[in-house]
Scaffold this motif. Structure first.
Motif, PDB file in Angstrom:
ATOM      1  N   LEU A  46      32.746 -14.693  11.498  1.00  0.00           N
ATOM      2  CA  LEU A  46      33.453 -15.904  11.910  1.00  0.00           C
ATOM      3  C   LEU A  46      33.175 -16.279  13.357  1.00  0.00           C
ATOM      4  N   ARG A  47      32.683 -15.324  14.140  1.00  0.00           N
ATOM      5  CA  ARG A  47      32.313 -15.658  15.517  1.00  0.00           C
ATOM      6  C   ARG A  47      31.212 -16.713  15.529  1.00  0.00           C
ATOM      7  N   GLY A  48      30.376 -16.711  14.490  1.00  0.00           N
ATOM      8  CA  GLY A  48      29.292 -17.683  14.417  1.00  0.00           C
ATOM      9  C   GLY A  48      29.764 -19.115  14.257  1.00  0.00           C
ATOM     10  N   ALA A  49      30.991 -19.307  13.765  1.00  0.00           N
ATOM     11  CA  ALA A  49      31.513 -20.663  13.587  1.00  0.00           C
ATOM     12  C   ALA A  49      31.728 -21.362  14.919  1.00  0.00           C
ATOM     13  N   ARG A  50      31.883 -20.574  15.985  1.00  0.00           N
ATOM     14  CA  ARG A  50      32.145 -21.148  17.306  1.00  0.00           C
ATOM     15  C   ARG A  50      30.858 -21.458  18.080  1.00  0.00           C
ATOM     16  N   MET A  51      29.719 -21.117  17.505  1.00  0.00           N
ATOM     17  CA  MET A  51      28.447 -21.318  18.198  1.00  0.00           C
ATOM     18  C   MET A  51      27.895 -22.711  17.876  1.00  0.00           C
ATOM     19  N   SER A  52      27.609 -23.502  18.883  1.00  0.00           N
ATOM     20  CA  SER A  52      27.113 -24.864  18.665  1.00  0.00           C
ATOM     21  C   SER A  52      25.616 -24.869  18.397  1.00  0.00           C
ATOM     22  N   ALA A  53      25.133 -25.987  17.896  1.00  0.00           N
ATOM     23  CA  ALA A  53      23.690 -26.145  17.666  1.00  0.00           C
ATOM     24  C   ALA A  53      22.935 -26.022  18.986  1.00  0.00           C
ATOM     25  N   ALA A  54      23.520 -26.554  20.060  1.00  0.00           N
ATOM     26  CA  ALA A  54      22.877 -26.463  21.373  1.00  0.00           C
ATOM     27  C   ALA A  54      22.790 -25.011  21.835  1.00  0.00           C
ATOM     28  N   ASP A  55      23.863 -24.243  21.593  1.00  0.00           N
ATOM     29  CA  ASP A  55      23.842 -22.814  21.931  1.00  0.00           C
ATOM     30  C   ASP A  55      22.705 -22.108  21.205  1.00  0.00           C
ATOM     31  N   TYR A  56      22.554 -22.422  19.920  1.00  0.00           N
ATOM     32  CA  TYR A  56      21.536 -21.769  19.100  1.00  0.00           C
ATOM     33  C   TYR A  56      20.134 -22.124  19.590  1.00  0.00           C
ATOM     34  N   ILE A  57      19.913 -23.392  19.890  1.00  0.00           N
ATOM     35  CA  ILE A  57      18.601 -23.839  20.370  1.00  0.00           C
ATOM     36  C   ILE A  57      18.296 -23.202  21.733  1.00  0.00           C
ATOM     37  N   ASP A  58      19.300 -23.127  22.588  1.00  0.00           N
ATOM     38  CA  ASP A  58      19.108 -22.465  23.885  1.00  0.00           C
ATOM     39  C   ASP A  58      18.741 -20.996  23.699  1.00  0.00           C
ATOM     40  N   LEU A  59      19.377 -20.340  22.719  1.00  0.00           N
ATOM     41  CA  LEU A  59      19.096 -18.925  22.462  1.00  0.00           C
ATOM     42  C   LEU A  59      17.664 -18.735  21.977  1.00  0.00           C
ATOM     43  N   LEU A  60      17.187 -19.626  21.117  1.00  0.00           N
ATOM     44  CA  LEU A  60      15.799 -19.537  20.653  1.00  0.00           C
ATOM     45  C   LEU A  60      14.830 -19.622  21.829  1.00  0.00           C
TER      46      LEU A  60
END
Length: 291
Positions: free
Chosen positions: A170-184
């Motif tokens: 459920l922690r993943g529900a709080r992660m935004s698309a921008a967060d994910y792209i930044d992580l990549l």
């Protein structure tokens, strides 16, 4: 444990942050995590499509090579490079922090066994490892990608999930698309920096995990202790998954001690050289323990 007792010749599994190498270290067997792209994950339930690697637990490095050849449908190329021509790094940053006495002693003995066998070993900082905590602060790949897969199921059946597993998904529900792209993007840049630091080394040496297996009773009904131990066990191994690298855990404990693992690792597609080095390291460590 079935591999350690001889009840099974091979145990198949996946490694997203260390789930092959951690049980290998705690049970006294070999755990090999190949470069992820070498083995198909088709048919395996994903935890993280970015980090998941399918592999095996075995009784020896030779068995690990054989099973990898089957899983990857490829032949491991062994070129006969002697241990005396190998330049090995020992990661100083983070990976040697908070070792318990059994692990510390086993790790020191293993390094000495490799030096006695002719290997050249030098300690390096690898300060880049410290960057991972900030990179993963929003949850990391596992949280985002496991939530994407489980979100419909967990919405209607959360009570059927282990509460500790559900919490992490459920922690993943709080992660935004921008967060994910930044992580990549951050991961790509971090891998490039790490590969530059590892250039010239045949492998890095670290304790697979910093502690021996804890009593189940210590974590069974104590969430704080469970997550503390879980974080310790994942700390060293997860570095290799973020690196998109390859790694192998070899048993290195003395007779009568709880199992300890020595991890040999490198960046992507160094698998064959790492496996050949592991064959020689396994022999050197075994000789040192039973001479």
């Amino acid at each position: 444990m079935s591999v350690a007792t001889g009840a099974a010749l091979v145990g198949l599994g996946s490694d997203t942050g260390g789930s092959l190498r951690i049980p290998a270290a705690l049970c006294g067997v070999v755990g090999f995590k190949s470069t992820a792209r070498l083995v198909p994950t088709l048919g395996a339930v994903p935890l993280s499509t970015t980090l998941d690697t399918v592999g095996a637990l075995t009784r020896s490095v030779r068995d690990a090579i054989t099973v990898h050849e089957v899983l990857a449908t490829r032949t491991v190329r062994l070129v006969g490079k002697p241990l005396s021509s190998c330049r090995l790094a020992v990661a100083r940053t983070l990976m040697q922090d908070a070792l318990d006495d059994t692990v510390s002693q086993a790790f020191g003995r293993s390094l000495q066994a490799l030096v006695d066998a002719g290997a050249h070993i030098e300690e390096v900082a690898l300060d880049e490892i410290s960057d991972l905590a900030v990179m993963n602060a929003t949850g990391g790949f596992s949280a985002a990608e496991s939530h994407a897969w489980h979100r419909t199921l967990i919405a209607g059946h959360e009570a059927e999930y282990d509460p500790r597993v559900a919490l992490r998904i459920l922690r993943g529900a709080r992660m935004s698309a921008a967060d994910y792209i930044d992580l990549l993007a951050a991961r790509k840049q971090w891998i490039a920096r790490m590969e530059a630091r590892l250039s010239g080394f045949d492998a890095v040496l670290s304790p697979t995990v910093p502690i021996v297996a804890p009593p189940i009773a210590s974590v069974l009904n104590n969430d704080d202790e469970f997550f503390r131990i879980n974080g310790l066990l994942l700390r060293n191994t997860a570095v290799v998954n973020m690196l998109d690298g390859c790694a192998i855990s070899l048993p290195c404990h003395a007779p009568g001690q709880l199992p300890v693992g020595l991890m040999l690792w490198h960046s992507a597609l160094h698998d064959d050289a790492l496996l050949e080095l592991a064959l020689q390291a396994e022999m050197a460590i075994t000789r040192s323990l039973y001479k």
